[in-house]
Design a protein around this motif. Sequence first.
Motif, mmCIF file in Angstrom:
data_model
loop_
_atom_site.group_PDB
_atom_site.id
_atom_site.type_symbol
_atom_site.label_atom_id
_atom_site.label_comp_id
_atom_site.label_asym_id
_atom_site.label_seq_id
_atom_site.Cartn_x
_atom_site.Cartn_y
_atom_site.Cartn_z
ATOM 1 N N ASP A 164 -33.589 -57.191 10.407
ATOM 2 C CA ASP A 164 -34.755 -58.098 10.682
ATOM 3 C C ASP A 164 -33.964 -59.705 11.234
ATOM 4 O O ASP A 164 -33.002 -59.718 11.240
ATOM 5 N N HIS A 225 -37.957 -59.777 15.797
ATOM 6 C CA HIS A 225 -37.246 -59.734 14.443
ATOM 7 C C HIS A 225 -35.879 -59.477 14.607
ATOM 8 O O HIS A 225 -35.151 -58.673 14.124
ATOM 9 N N ASP A 288 -43.107 -54.692 16.397
ATOM 10 C CA ASP A 288 -44.296 -55.784 15.736
ATOM 11 C C ASP A 288 -43.938 -56.913 15.944
ATOM 12 O O ASP A 288 -42.817 -57.532 16.081
ATOM 13 N N GLU A 289 -44.982 -57.869 15.973
ATOM 14 C CA GLU A 289 -44.964 -59.186 15.956
ATOM 15 C C GLU A 289 -44.086 -59.950 16.923
ATOM 16 O O GLU A 289 -43.404 -60.913 16.511
ATOM 17 N N TRP A 319 -44.278 -49.622 15.299
ATOM 18 C CA TRP A 319 -45.733 -50.401 14.841
ATOM 19 C C TRP A 319 -46.608 -50.255 15.959
ATOM 20 O O TRP A 319 -46.318 -50.348 17.135
ATOM 21 N N TRP A 336 -50.595 -50.961 11.130
ATOM 22 C CA TRP A 336 -50.560 -51.809 10.054
ATOM 23 C C TRP A 336 -51.418 -52.962 9.492
ATOM 24 O O TRP A 336 -51.142 -53.734 8.668
ATOM 25 N N TYR A 364 -49.923 -51.777 1.633
ATOM 26 C CA TYR A 364 -48.776 -52.647 1.503
ATOM 27 C C TYR A 364 -48.457 -53.010 0.037
ATOM 28 O O TYR A 364 -49.247 -53.607 -0.613
ATOM 29 N N ASP A 366 -46.230 -54.630 -1.066
ATOM 30 C CA ASP A 366 -45.685 -56.083 -1.078
ATOM 31 C C ASP A 366 -46.821 -57.259 -1.432
ATOM 32 O O ASP A 366 -46.724 -58.363 -1.616
ATOM 33 N N LEU A 377 -46.943 -61.101 -1.606
ATOM 34 C CA LEU A 377 -47.564 -61.929 -0.568
ATOM 35 C C LEU A 377 -49.280 -61.683 -0.657
ATOM 36 O O LEU A 377 -49.457 -61.027 -1.335
ATOM 37 N N TRP A 379 -51.121 -62.368 2.267
ATOM 38 C CA TRP A 379 -51.861 -62.294 3.724
ATOM 39 C C TRP A 379 -52.563 -61.488 3.995
ATOM 40 O O TRP A 379 -53.755 -61.700 4.831
ATOM 41 N N GLU A 415 -39.638 -59.822 1.091
ATOM 42 C CA GLU A 415 -39.320 -61.280 0.698
ATOM 43 C C GLU A 415 -39.141 -61.871 -0.604
ATOM 44 O O GLU A 415 -38.762 -62.817 -0.820
HETATM 45 C C1 TNX Z 1 -45.616 -58.229 8.487
HETATM 46 S S1 TNX Z 1 -45.839 -55.506 8.756
HETATM 47 C C2 TNX Z 1 -44.478 -57.696 8.967
HETATM 48 C C3 TNX Z 1 -43.371 -58.096 8.185
HETATM 49 C C4 TNX Z 1 -43.338 -58.869 6.985
HETATM 50 C C5 TNX Z 1 -44.756 -58.379 6.303
HETATM 51 C C6 TNX Z 1 -45.027 -58.978 5.125
HETATM 52 C C7 TNX Z 1 -45.170 -55.653 10.012
HETATM 53 C C8 TNX Z 1 -45.125 -54.582 10.843
HETATM 54 N N1 TNX Z 1 -44.565 -56.804 9.892
HETATM 55 O O1 TNX Z 1 -42.407 -58.834 9.090
HETATM 56 O O2 TNX Z 1 -42.505 -58.633 6.281
HETATM 57 O O3 TNX Z 1 -45.765 -58.611 7.266
HETATM 58 O O4 TNX Z 1 -46.149 -58.361 4.444
#
Ligand code: TNX
Length: 477
Positions: A164, A225, A288-289, A319, A336, A364, A366, A377, A379, A415
């Motif tokens: 990451d 990432h 992802d993201e 993802w 996700w 999740y 976490d 977390l 979110w 995290e």
């Molecule tokens: C989203 S879930 C992310 C991660 C973070 C996570 C924390 C996903 C595919 N990406 O980079 O660690 O939220 O909950």
Amino acid sequence: MPPLTKQLGDVIPVPASVRPVPAASFTIIPGTGVSTVPEASGVAAYLAGELAKTVDGTIPIGPGGAIVLELDPALAAEAYTLAVDDTSVRLRGGTRQGLFWGVQTLLQLAPVVPGGVIEDEPRYEYRGAMLDLARHFFTAGEIKAHVDLLAQFKINHLHLHLTDDQGWRLEIPGWPLLTSVSGGEGTGVDGAGPGFLTLAEYADVVAYAASRFVTIVPEIDMPGHVNAVHHAYPALTADGEPVPRRTDAEVGYSSLVAGKEETYAFVEDVIRTVADVTPGPYLHIGGDECLSTPAEDYRTFLSRVLPLPGKYGKRAIGWHEIAAVDLPEAAVVQFWRIEAADENTARAAAEGHRIIMAPADRTYLDMKYDADSKLGLDWAGHVDVRRSYDWDPADRLPGVAEEALLGVEAPLWSETLRSVADIQYLTFPRLPAIAEVAWSPRSARSWESFRGRIAAFGPRWEAAGINYYRSPEIDWS
Ligand code: TNX
């Protein structure tokens, strides 16, 4: 003799079929023997070792033992049957793996095993947990100990998030700075760390997991990432300039450069290496993201990279953002998010792609349990035990029905984690809840029943030194 307080169905995940014979029971004591067919001698040795701890004495293996292990090719691979009367315990598995799941059922019931017959098999072939080694590293020994706990609940895949923005946690020969720089001191969130798995350590984790019938699913997250890559190898950045180490928990700011040939040489080297040391069928490429990757670059990148796992004999998982692009035939999509619908995932399912359900607001690990949780977390909201249990994967996304589902996964991002005790606190009791969602038939499960059965694990976890969350939703007394 200990009192018979358990019922035959007091198992997590709850078995598909339970037919108690209340008048009968079998008590395992020191000296109770295990007999086995030669093909299942490894499973028998595992069972004997675990039972020896339960009864605090020896459990011999050999002909004539009252606990009988057999293989039955008429059963599905992961299926097993357990038949208990006053004089014997007979366990049959479709394969060694099925037998091993039957052993987990038996271990939950031991030492006083109620009479009757259990016939059991999983609803989904993929029952996963994920551990993020990038934000906080856990050693091979810690991962192996975690595998033991997961297998008790018939989880059969452990997805390792190996890379990451903060850190890179797997040795890649030919790219030594990935681990010497981005696996070094201070590469965890908030400067925790260091750590990475050498290829030998990774192979050891894979082999150990296989001994528990758990398949390791490695993830190399890209094209986003990747700050740890660019920090170690500035030649891969857009302008070739160095970027600082980042150990904050921001996401979405880094990206491999789709228009640079060096990117693909790097990616192919990494995928070939990871495929070579991974006997399991899957290789997760993240996806992802990618908030800072232009959509066109994302498409360009994935159209070149998604076929690579296949080129090296693996099936790509990504993802669900990857479902925005044309997918190679075997690619698996892991959902996700928390939204009620996702058009791209639904289209991928309609095209025949298999989907792994991991909605953050349910699976999740976490996420905080509630506002008072010290770790985690929020979110995706708070995920209490009932939220993680009381849902159905086949109802979660419009257009993604039962046949499209490969299975269910419970990711644990790290995290906020610093120790194994932290892993366990967020994992138990939610992982058993999700394991039941993934294994048990819908008709066999209910929150009230789960709530009662999970309470019995409190004393066992305490005796084993496992740090679990004493959720007020459960009557632990
Ligand atoms: C989203 S879930 C992310 C991660 C973070 C996570 C924390 C996903 C595919 N990406 O980079 O660690 O939220 O909950």
